[in-house]
Design a protein around this motif. Structure first.
Motif, mmCIF file in Angstrom:
data_model
loop_
_atom_site.group_PDB
_atom_site.id
_atom_site.type_symbol
_atom_site.label_atom_id
_atom_site.label_comp_id
_atom_site.label_asym_id
_atom_site.label_seq_id
_atom_site.Cartn_x
_atom_site.Cartn_y
_atom_site.Cartn_z
ATOM 1 N N SER A 75 0.590 -1.253 0.446
ATOM 2 C CA SER A 75 0.071 0.326 0.109
ATOM 3 C C SER A 75 0.743 1.432 -0.445
ATOM 4 C CB SER A 75 -0.967 0.527 1.495
ATOM 5 O OG SER A 75 0.283 0.270 2.214
ATOM 6 N N GLY A 76 0.443 2.590 -0.861
ATOM 7 C CA GLY A 76 0.910 3.744 -0.531
ATOM 8 C C GLY A 76 2.271 3.303 -1.525
ATOM 9 N N LYS A 77 2.881 2.689 -2.316
ATOM 10 C CA LYS A 77 3.394 2.285 -2.887
ATOM 11 C C LYS A 77 3.924 3.381 -5.001
ATOM 12 C CE LYS A 77 5.697 -0.694 -0.668
ATOM 13 N NZ LYS A 77 6.911 -0.039 0.186
ATOM 14 N N GLY A 78 2.589 3.266 -4.794
ATOM 15 C CA GLY A 78 2.205 3.819 -6.444
ATOM 16 C C GLY A 78 2.346 2.750 -7.831
ATOM 17 N N ILE A 79 1.800 1.356 -6.928
ATOM 18 C CA ILE A 79 2.113 0.374 -7.921
ATOM 19 C C ILE A 79 0.778 0.219 -8.734
ATOM 20 C CG2 ILE A 79 2.348 -2.246 -8.208
ATOM 21 C CD1 ILE A 79 3.983 -1.917 -5.405
ATOM 22 N N THR A 80 0.614 0.513 -10.681
ATOM 23 C CA THR A 80 -0.156 0.239 -10.533
ATOM 24 C C THR A 80 -0.491 -0.854 -11.631
ATOM 25 O OG1 THR A 80 1.105 0.676 -12.783
ATOM 26 C CG2 THR A 80 0.179 2.863 -10.877
ATOM 27 N N THR A 81 -1.309 -1.072 -12.277
ATOM 28 C CA THR A 81 -1.387 -2.823 -13.122
ATOM 29 C C THR A 81 -0.804 -2.728 -14.675
ATOM 30 O OG1 THR A 81 -3.721 -2.150 -13.124
ATOM 31 C CG2 THR A 81 -3.420 -3.752 -14.445
ATOM 32 N N VAL A 82 -0.425 -1.503 -14.343
ATOM 33 C CA VAL A 82 0.992 -1.578 -15.439
ATOM 34 C C VAL A 82 2.134 -1.789 -14.959
ATOM 35 C CG1 VAL A 82 2.949 0.154 -16.626
ATOM 36 C CG2 VAL A 82 0.202 0.449 -16.889
ATOM 37 N N HIS A 83 2.025 -1.388 -13.586
ATOM 38 C CA HIS A 83 3.930 -2.443 -13.231
ATOM 39 C C HIS A 83 3.752 -3.817 -12.649
ATOM 40 C CE1 HIS A 83 3.606 2.318 -11.614
ATOM 41 N NE2 HIS A 83 4.793 1.852 -11.927
ATOM 42 N N LEU A 84 2.720 -4.075 -12.192
ATOM 43 C CA LEU A 84 2.002 -5.119 -11.955
ATOM 44 C C LEU A 84 2.011 -6.178 -12.872
ATOM 45 C CD1 LEU A 84 1.235 -7.724 -10.043
ATOM 46 C CD2 LEU A 84 -1.518 -6.759 -10.302
ATOM 47 N N THR A 85 1.597 -5.956 -14.671
ATOM 48 C CA THR A 85 1.525 -6.517 -15.547
ATOM 49 C C THR A 85 3.346 -6.958 -15.962
ATOM 50 O OG1 THR A 85 0.240 -5.053 -16.199
ATOM 51 C CG2 THR A 85 1.428 -6.438 -18.259
ATOM 52 N N ALA A 86 3.783 -6.190 -15.870
ATOM 53 C CA ALA A 86 5.196 -6.425 -16.242
ATOM 54 C C ALA A 86 6.218 -7.295 -15.020
ATOM 55 C CB ALA A 86 6.400 -4.734 -15.837
ATOM 56 N N PHE A 87 5.663 -7.269 -13.774
ATOM 57 C CA PHE A 87 6.440 -7.714 -13.034
ATOM 58 C C PHE A 87 5.563 -9.453 -13.220
ATOM 59 C CE2 PHE A 87 6.307 -9.957 -8.651
ATOM 60 C CZ PHE A 87 7.269 -9.273 -8.061
ATOM 61 N N VAL A 88 4.196 -9.029 -14.003
ATOM 62 C CA VAL A 88 3.988 -10.936 -13.922
ATOM 63 C C VAL A 88 4.825 -11.229 -15.359
ATOM 64 C CG1 VAL A 88 1.744 -12.589 -14.577
ATOM 65 C CG2 VAL A 88 2.116 -10.508 -12.444
ATOM 66 N N GLY A 89 5.478 -10.542 -15.883
ATOM 67 C CA GLY A 89 5.533 -11.137 -17.523
ATOM 68 C C GLY A 89 6.944 -11.511 -16.917
ATOM 69 N N HIS A 90 7.879 -11.337 -15.709
ATOM 70 C CA HIS A 90 9.105 -10.909 -15.776
ATOM 71 C C HIS A 90 9.393 -13.161 -15.204
ATOM 72 C CE1 HIS A 90 11.310 -7.592 -17.229
ATOM 73 N NE2 HIS A 90 10.963 -6.814 -15.655
#
Ligand code: HEM
Length: 127
Positions: A75-90
């Protein structure tokens, strides 16, 4: 059902393979300009350990995840769906590189995606 998930954990190779997968995943994340900034100052040995434990438990292994609640940790880190998608992509790339069966990869990704709202805070309604 649970036995299905356990099959997935063991099919992937259990704790040691998951540890290696997480290792390679963070190697990639830490060189990704979109993501690496989030991990500045984070103890990555601990991070890898907690993530391995979390994944093992989430995929039906015998491990108990003893870390922070995921919504709280992110929480409060500014993580968006774009970051999550990239993370899961790795994660996806690492599994593919290791030659993991396509159905099993899909199984892992859909399991991980059940936590998406916790990570991005999409389901919370802060007052
Ligand atoms: C579904 C995907 C994800 C899972 C399963 C996950 C899992 C975890 C786990 C288990 C922890 C450790 C909590 C603890 O220390 O007890 C953690 C911490 C953390 N995660 Fe994630 N995470 C995910 C996505 C992301 C994304 C997309 C980002 C940023 C782009 C991110 C950034 C972080 C950071 C910075 C920490 C460390 C917090 C700290 O120690 O200060 N995570 N995550």
């Amino acid at each position: 059902m649970n036995s299905q998930e356990q099959t997935l954990y063991y099919r992937l190779g259990g704790a040691e393979v998951l540890r290696q997968v997480v290792e390679s995943m963070y190697d990639r994340i830490l060189t990704d300009p979109l993501l690496k900034g989030f991990f500045e100052g984070v103890d990555m040995d601990k991070q890898r350990k907690m993530q391995s434990e979390f994944l093992a438990a989430a995929l039906g292994g015998p491990e108990k995840y003893g870390g922070l609640d995921l919504a709280y940790a992110h929480s409060g880190k500014g993580i968006t769906t774009v970051h999550l998608t990239a993370f899961v992509g790795h994660l996806l790339d690492v599994l593919e590189e290791r030659g993991v069966d396509e159905n099993d990869i899909q199984g892992v990704i859909s399991r991980i995606n059940t936590y998406a709202n916790d990570i991005t805070g999409a389901s919370t309604s802060d007052g």
